[in-house]
Enzyme design. Structure first.
Site, PDB file in Angstrom:
ATOM      1  N   THR A  46       0.808  -1.269  -0.067  1.00 27.54           N
ATOM      2  CA  THR A  46      -0.049  -0.126  -0.048  1.00 27.54           C
ATOM      3  C   THR A  46       0.742   1.292  -0.143  1.00 27.54           C
ATOM      4  OG1 THR A  46      -1.817  -0.978   1.182  1.00 27.54           O
ATOM      5  CG2 THR A  46      -1.861   1.478   1.411  1.00 27.54           C
ATOM      6  N   TYR A  60      -7.934   0.962  -3.565  1.00 30.52           N
ATOM      7  CA  TYR A  60      -6.692   1.262  -4.519  1.00 30.52           C
ATOM      8  C   TYR A  60      -6.054   0.009  -5.063  1.00 30.52           C
ATOM      9  CZ  TYR A  60      -4.937   0.057  -0.032  1.00 30.52           C
ATOM     10  OH  TYR A  60      -4.482  -0.507   1.257  1.00 30.52           O
ATOM     11  N   THR A 126       1.250  -3.961   4.254  1.00 30.88           N
ATOM     12  CA  THR A 126       0.883  -4.351   5.952  1.00 30.88           C
ATOM     13  C   THR A 126       0.566  -5.637   6.072  1.00 30.88           C
ATOM     14  OG1 THR A 126      -1.130  -3.103   5.748  1.00 30.88           O
ATOM     15  CG2 THR A 126       0.689  -1.861   6.271  1.00 30.88           C
ATOM     16  N   ASP A 127      -0.180  -6.387   5.008  1.00 31.64           N
ATOM     17  CA  ASP A 127      -0.820  -7.559   5.277  1.00 31.64           C
ATOM     18  C   ASP A 127       0.103  -8.656   6.003  1.00 31.64           C
ATOM     19  OD1 ASP A 127      -3.365  -6.604   4.537  1.00 31.64           O
ATOM     20  OD2 ASP A 127      -3.457  -7.680   2.669  1.00 31.64           O
ATOM     21  N   LYS A 199      -0.713  -6.896  13.100  1.00 29.26           N
ATOM     22  CA  LYS A 199      -1.883  -6.123  12.600  1.00 29.26           C
ATOM     23  C   LYS A 199      -3.169  -6.351  13.142  1.00 29.26           C
ATOM     24  CE  LYS A 199      -3.540  -4.245   7.970  1.00 29.26           C
ATOM     25  NZ  LYS A 199      -3.570  -4.456   6.589  1.00 29.26           N
ATOM     26  N   GLU A 320      -3.700 -27.994  28.006  1.00 31.78           N
ATOM     27  CA  GLU A 320      -4.840 -28.536  27.394  1.00 31.78           C
ATOM     28  C   GLU A 320      -4.593 -29.814  26.684  1.00 31.78           C
ATOM     29  OE1 GLU A 320      -7.931 -27.501  27.700  1.00 31.78           O
ATOM     30  OE2 GLU A 320      -7.120 -26.119  29.091  1.00 31.78           O
TER      31      GLU A 320
END
Length: 363
Positions: A46, A60, A126-127, A199, A320
């Site tokens: 981006t 975009y 950023t992903d 993120k 667990e």
């Protein structure tokens, strides 16, 4: 230079320059004869994206603007560093692959081995930024600063966050204070450690957070201010070497949920996976619908790591599940996507689960 690049350079840069003037920045603040040498490696994302107009912040196109245009849009960085740019990839970060990571890590190590390179800035979508940052945190062989940076708004947006993020990243990468801190992310005036940050929001500029452990510092008044650092092994202190690797072991993530079935798990095993990270519910709980298949996978030699989809907290060993009996590994506080990265690198060295468990407690 394209019309979009001109928009980016001449519409955004003057606003950013004015903000520096307000902060008290002057050219005399840096000695031009002693500026650090910083290389910016651009990968797309981006931060290099363009929109239809200045108010387009959704829909975009990522990875359109080249590295030289990104640098030209922030002329102020030339007052704080000698900057060179290199376009290593030009992709949206959701398309990042293991092959991209290996190429990037090798290039970073080559550059940092040069005496005339003081630090690296990597522009990135950023992903998957947090994943690339953690991969580099484990594979960079230098204490020189490596700073990842991205943006949540494209370069053509009326209030693009890319220019100030790039400026801060260059300042950070050129600072003595950043040496030995591992790979860092510099966004939104915050400095985050690659291991712990994630993120957290689809669109806000404040998306990168370390919810429980917190940021390691801030960028303010054109300088980094550190308050803590990661105590886990990283960069020059890490044992992983990718210099001679041309591929990574196949490791995938199986997501846990109510009424889970083992179809995805067994498909990964059938495709030849060497490791599986189970992003389980809660504290790595094993649902009845998948536990037998995870046990069977381990019997076939697949390394099974219990992680959690919760995203925070320690996954307790023998909590667990009886990990000692099942010969499973737990991810400690690593989220599933980062647990996968560590497992891939661990499997380049050993398939012994006890040794791999030690790595999760060290890294």
């Amino acid at each position: 230079m394209t019309k979009i690049e001109l928009m980016t350079r001449f519409a955004v840069a003057p606003v950013f320059a004015l903000s520096l003037a307000w902060s008290g920045y002057t050219a005399e603040a840096a000695d031009a004869g002693h500026l650090p040498n910083i290389t910016i490696l651009a990968t797309g994302g981006t931060i290099a994206g363009t929109g239809a107009n200045s108010t387009t912040t959704v829909g975009y196109t990522a990875a359109k603007v080249g590295v030289e245009a990104l640098i030209d849009a922030v002329p102020e960085i030339k007052k704080v560093a000698n900057v060179k740019g290199e376009q290593i990839f030009q992709i949206a970060s959701e398309s990042m692959t293991n092959d991209h990571w290996l190429k990037l890590a090798k290039r970073v190590n080559t550059l940092l081995a040069q005496p005339d390179v003081d630090g690296i800035v990597i522009t990135h979508g950023t992903d998957t930024l947090e994943e690339t940052a953690y991969f580099l945190d484990l594979t960079v062989k230098s204490e020189k600063p490596v700073v990842m940076v991205g943006a949540m708004r494209p370069s053509t947006a009326i209030s693009a966050d890319g220019p100030v993020n790039i400026y801060n990243a260059v300042v950070l990468a050129g600072s003595k204070e950043a040496e030995g801190k591992g790979v860092m992310i510099a966004m939104n005036d915050e400095i985050s450690a690659a291991r712990d940050v994630t993120k957290t929001n689809t669109s806000l500029t404040s998306t990168f957070r370390t919810p429980e452990l917190g940021v390691i510092g801030y960028m303010q008044n054109n300088a980094p201010h550190f308050y803590r650092e990661s105590l886990r092994r990283h960069t020059a202190n890490a044992e992983f070497d990718v210099s001679n690797l041309d591929k990574l072991p196949a490791v995938d993530i199986v997501y846990g949920y109510a009424n889970i079935n083992p179809i995805a798990l067994n498909a990964f095993i059938g495709a030849g996976d060497k490791g599986i990270v189970y992003a389980a519910v809660g504290d790595g709980s094993l649902g009845a619908g998948i536990k037998p298949d995870l046990i069977e996978a381990r019997k076939k030699g697949v390394v099974v790591v219990r992680s959690s989809r919760v995203g925070n907290g320690i996954v307790a060993r023998n909590g667990e599940a009886n990990d000692d009996e099942l010969d499973f590994v737990v991810s400690d506080t690593l989220n599933p996507q980062k647990a996968r990265i560590l497992l891939m690198l661990a499997l380049t060295k050993t398939d012994d689960t006890k040794a791999i468990q030690t790595m999760y407690y060290e890294y």
